[in-house]
Design an enzyme around this catalytic site. Structure first.
Site, PDB file in Angstrom:
ATOM      1  N   GLY A 105       0.804  -1.227   0.000  1.00  0.00           N
ATOM      2  CA  GLY A 105       0.000   0.000   0.000  1.00  0.00           C
ATOM      3  C   GLY A 105       0.829   1.265   0.000  1.00  0.00           C
ATOM      4  O   GLY A 105       0.309   2.344   0.263  1.00  0.00           O
ATOM      5  N   GLY A 107       2.691   2.240  -2.694  1.00  0.00           N
ATOM      6  CA  GLY A 107       2.833   2.749  -4.060  1.00  0.00           C
ATOM      7  C   GLY A 107       4.019   2.210  -4.827  1.00  0.00           C
ATOM      8  O   GLY A 107       4.459   2.835  -5.800  1.00  0.00           O
ATOM      9  N   SER A 108       4.517   1.041  -4.434  1.00  0.00           N
ATOM     10  CA  SER A 108       5.703   0.499  -5.083  1.00  0.00           C
ATOM     11  C   SER A 108       5.548   0.368  -6.610  1.00  0.00           C
ATOM     12  O   SER A 108       6.407   0.831  -7.376  1.00  0.00           O
ATOM     13  CB  SER A 108       6.049  -0.832  -4.419  1.00  0.00           C
ATOM     14  OG  SER A 108       6.395  -1.785  -5.341  1.00  0.00           O
ATOM     15  N   ALA A 110       3.452   1.827  -8.768  1.00  0.00           N
ATOM     16  CA  ALA A 110       3.318   3.112  -9.476  1.00  0.00           C
ATOM     17  C   ALA A 110       4.639   3.874  -9.468  1.00  0.00           C
ATOM     18  O   ALA A 110       4.999   4.511 -10.458  1.00  0.00           O
ATOM     19  CB  ALA A 110       2.219   3.953  -8.829  1.00  0.00           C
ATOM     20  N   ALA A 111       5.401   3.781  -8.373  1.00  0.00           N
ATOM     21  CA  ALA A 111       6.666   4.520  -8.290  1.00  0.00           C
ATOM     22  C   ALA A 111       7.694   3.939  -9.259  1.00  0.00           C
ATOM     23  O   ALA A 111       8.400   4.685  -9.947  1.00  0.00           O
ATOM     24  CB  ALA A 111       7.199   4.502  -6.865  1.00  0.00           C
ATOM     25  N   ASP A 152      -2.787   6.668  -7.078  1.00  0.00           N
ATOM     26  CA  ASP A 152      -1.375   6.336  -6.824  1.00  0.00           C
ATOM     27  C   ASP A 152      -0.454   7.011  -7.846  1.00  0.00           C
ATOM     28  O   ASP A 152       0.502   7.689  -7.488  1.00  0.00           O
ATOM     29  CB  ASP A 152      -1.154   4.812  -6.896  1.00  0.00           C
ATOM     30  CG  ASP A 152      -1.605   4.113  -5.631  1.00  0.00           C
ATOM     31  OD1 ASP A 152      -2.354   4.733  -4.855  1.00  0.00           O
ATOM     32  OD2 ASP A 152      -1.213   2.947  -5.425  1.00  0.00           O
TER      33      ASP A 152
END
Ligand code: PMV
Length: 318
Positions: A105, A107-108, A110-111, A152
């Site tokens: 949760g 944002g791995s 999306a980052a 995200d």
């Protein structure tokens, strides 16, 4: 040889997760303590179109052409090529690393995509705007999440706190009075897509109940935005606690999350809730600056596998 490097922060959803998938607003902030990084280097005498992808953190080493067409990285890289009206990349190596825990949760996914899109487009000679990067990142988010709201990729690619409502222009979230949060990890991976699907099925069975939960959360988010702008920390804490009760009613909490949330509240945090998809992953506790270390210790004693203290701030902070 020139290397094109880009990084992207993690993120935390303050309030409004899940309801945001159904058109309600939500608040999210970037988390600069953790980040994903992508580096693209040309291979001068390499075969045109040959792109080697190395992501040692997830034990991936593969050629772009060998990735499955549904692989999020392939989808993101193809989206960049299509956006730039190119069919294949010049020979290059893409190296990816990340300190953002996976499926928690923060944002791995999306980052990583955001950093890849930024570095790859720069390598191809185009510096894209944050919103263009975000839109391309969203293509890969659909693979991660199924039906992502877009929150995200938006908060991560813009690198600023946001008030987000799908289909409406993104509004920066003003944070004139910075505050502190402790993030506690249950250590239990929780793929967001599965929890989002579970909520979807539950809503199909009982639309009135779920629509009313989402609407209540939407109201809380609006009040929380005002509390943040006014520096009303206790009020924000209460709103986080109410949001958590509604997430419990929705069925996305878990005993491990509730154990950490209760520990933080008993330790004196004015508010605590799960953050992100739920069922595992992370919880957040709102704290005063001088409480942060103590609440972090309380969470570790209660079974958190990791904690992080973060100062939540906006551009107008003094
Ligand atoms: O990526 P996560 O686990 O923070 O979840 C994103 C928030 C959800 O509302 C659960 C899903 C979405 O797409 O907005």
């Amino acid at each position: 040889m020139t290397a094109f490097t880009a990084s992207a922060p993690g993120k935390v959803i303050l309030l409004g997760e899940h309801a945001v998938v159904y058109g309600e607003p939500a608040l999210a902030v970037p988390l600069f303590n953790i980040q994903a990084r992508a580096i693209v280097r040309a291979v001068p005498r390499g075969n045109p179109g040959e792109m080697l992808i190395q992501a040692p953190d997830i034990e991936l080493e593969a050629f772009f052409s060998d990735l499955d067409s549904h692989h999020p990285l392939k989808v993101a890289l193809l989206a960049v090529l299509e956006h730039l009206e190119m069919t294949s990349p010049p020979a290059c190596v893409l190296n990816i690393s990340s300190t953002i825990p996976i499926a928690s949760g923060l944002g791995s996914g999306a980052a990583v995509t955001c950093a890849v899109v930024r570095a790859f487009s720069a390598f191809l000679g185009q510096r894209l705007t944050d919103d263009q990067v975000s839109q391309l990142t969203y293509q890969a988010e659909k693979i991660h999440h199924g039906t992502p709201s877009g929150i995200d990729n938006t908060v991560i690619c813009r690198r600023q706190p946001i008030y987000f409502q799908a289909g409406k222009p993104v509004e920066p979230l003003r944070i004139p009075h910075p505050f502190f949060m402790v993030i506690g990890s249950t250590g239990i991976p929780s793929p967001t897509g599965e929890v989002v699907s579970m909520v979807r099925r539950a809503r199909e069975k009982n639309p009135a109940r779920y629509n009313s939960l989402f609407a209540s959360i939407g109201k809380i988010v609006k009040s929380a935005r005002t509390a943040i702008e006014d520096g009303g920390l206790n009020e924000l804490g209460e709103l986080m606690n109410t949001n958590q009760s509604l997430l419990e009613d929705m069925g996305v909490s878990s005993p491990e999350l509730e154990n950490l949330i209760t520990a933080a509240r008993n330790g004196g945090a004015p508010g605590a809730k799960l953050s992100g998809g739920g069922k595992g992953g992370n919880m957040i506790a709102l704290v005063e600056e001088d409480q942060a270390q103590e609440i972090s210790s309380v969470l570790l004693r209660a079974g958190a596998v990791e904690t992080m203290i973060t100062r939540v701030t906006g551009w107008e902070a003094v």
